[in-house]
Design an enzyme around this catalytic site. Sequence first.
Site: not given
Ligand code: VG1
Ligand code: CO
Length: 544
Positions: A113-114, A278, A280, A282-283, A377
């Site tokens: 993801s990010h 982001d 992948d 989803d954000r 998302k």
């Molecule tokens: C973070 C965010 C959470 C989100 C998760 C996955 O998790 O706070 O709200 O669902 O990333 O998003 P954490 O445990 O680091 O706070 V993504 O776009 O990585 O799939």
């Molecule tokens: Co993501």
Amino acid sequence: MSIETIKIVPFDDQRPGTSGLRKSVKRFQIPHYLAAFVQSIFNTVEDLQGATLVLGGDGRFYNREAIKIILRIAAANGVKKILLGQSGILSTPAVSHLIRKYYALGGIILSASHNPGGPEGDFGIKFNTTQGEPAPEHITERIYQNSRIIDHYKIAPLQAIAMDKIGEFSIENMQVEIIDSVSDYADYMETLFDFTAIRNLLTQGDFKMLFDAMNAVTGPYAKEIFQNRLGAARNALMRQHPLANFGGCHPDPNQAHAKELMQRLYSPTGPNFGAASDGDGDRNMILGNYFFVTPSDSLAIMAANASLILGYREGIKGVARSMPTSQAVDRVAEQLNIACYETPTGWKFFANLLDDQRISLCGEESFGTGSDHIREKDGLWAILFWLNLLAIKQDSVENIVRAHWAKYGRNYYTRHDYENINSDAANELMQALREKTHYLVGHRLSGQKIVTADDFSYRDSVDDSYTEQQGIRIIFENDSRIIFRLSGTGTKGATLRVYIERYEANVQKHDLDTQKTLKTLIAIANVIAKISEYTGKKRADVIT
Ligand code: VG1
Ligand code: CO
């Protein structure tokens, strides 16, 4: 069949976090590491024999290598068919959609993801189930327990795998179909939004948009949807080419990591609308000219206006937000007289509520918004929602948000992240806070009485599953909140997230600086949790 059985010693660190298993690329490159986890998924999932699975990733470094390994293991484990995104590319929301559209048993998404990518960056793998949703905790826990005892995996022999051309081939008895990564998803978006209205907005008059794909997966999706189908200008996209290392940047759509986009929006000649997604896809981040929309406000505004949008014309059934997300949407739900659920952080906790049709919209403060259209998302969906809304209202982003605040009040909101801190210190900080919660209720701080102090736990109202230790909450009588939790997606040390919120009903006070107006609460958070003492940091690394 010449399936090989490879004997291995199990790994002890394969417990999935908030969103799948995330580790450094280096860890994933250790021989058998990825294979062991994939075999653990296949050992856990029921009905795998003869099943169809969707497979794809965000294109980051190691994506293609991982796909080749996964295909060979899937073939050796009796999977009948794999739908693979062309060149191994599929966004997270696209995978969720494809699973649902083609009635697949599930899907495997390769993404961190990010988190940054590249040889020195991170990699990740996530399993989604039949409705397209991230595997629930009871499944991820079983996968983890399996990964601790697994002593072999099965794999088909090495063979050349061509994934760049649409078409079909076989590995042993398994069929692999390479599909267009974008078209199914883009077609689906056309059924949810009024593309004609958005096209008019983008092509007639002087409206300008700018989308930052952050050199991540949404580039090709944005080109097809915004430019080919909606007529956006050639210069409406930036960083649109996916790169294996995201150009060396964090593919995280927020004020800190989308600096150039921010600068271009904060200019008198800047676009009317800005957005980013982001790694992948989803954000989403939503911007107006000189204006930032908090993700929590975005969710609330979507809920308040949903009945104007094609796909939600019937009205929405209910809403949900993760616990740290601001309470802005709660006020909308109250007005609409619909249910509002508060869930732990992570999209998997929305899945049951969506499947059971209790909610139509949901979101997180971490730049994630979505609906019952899929079970993840969805960044581009959120951006299209906003474009559709702008087309209907014929007004600026800022005016739409201000009108919302005037009606419902404003929830000032910020998140402070302390990254890469010592894990033991982070756990001690949380433990000390947990103990403090027992005597905080009833105390006054800066004149405000604390009405709740606890460690958030959640009982799923659909399947009765129970989750504990989801974040320390300190809630004041005026609805202000301070929340502390540790990240479950980081790969280096620990990350402490501190979420701060204050409600302001008075429209005369809706123009204050967020950090300044939350200063007292930020200071209280620091004192109560002794943040500087435990982390050795004077200020947060990332403020959003
Ligand atoms: C973070 C965010 C959470 C989100 C998760 C996955 O998790 O706070 O709200 O669902 O990333 O998003 P954490 O445990 O680091 O706070 V993504 O776009 O990585 O799939
Ligand atoms: Co993501």
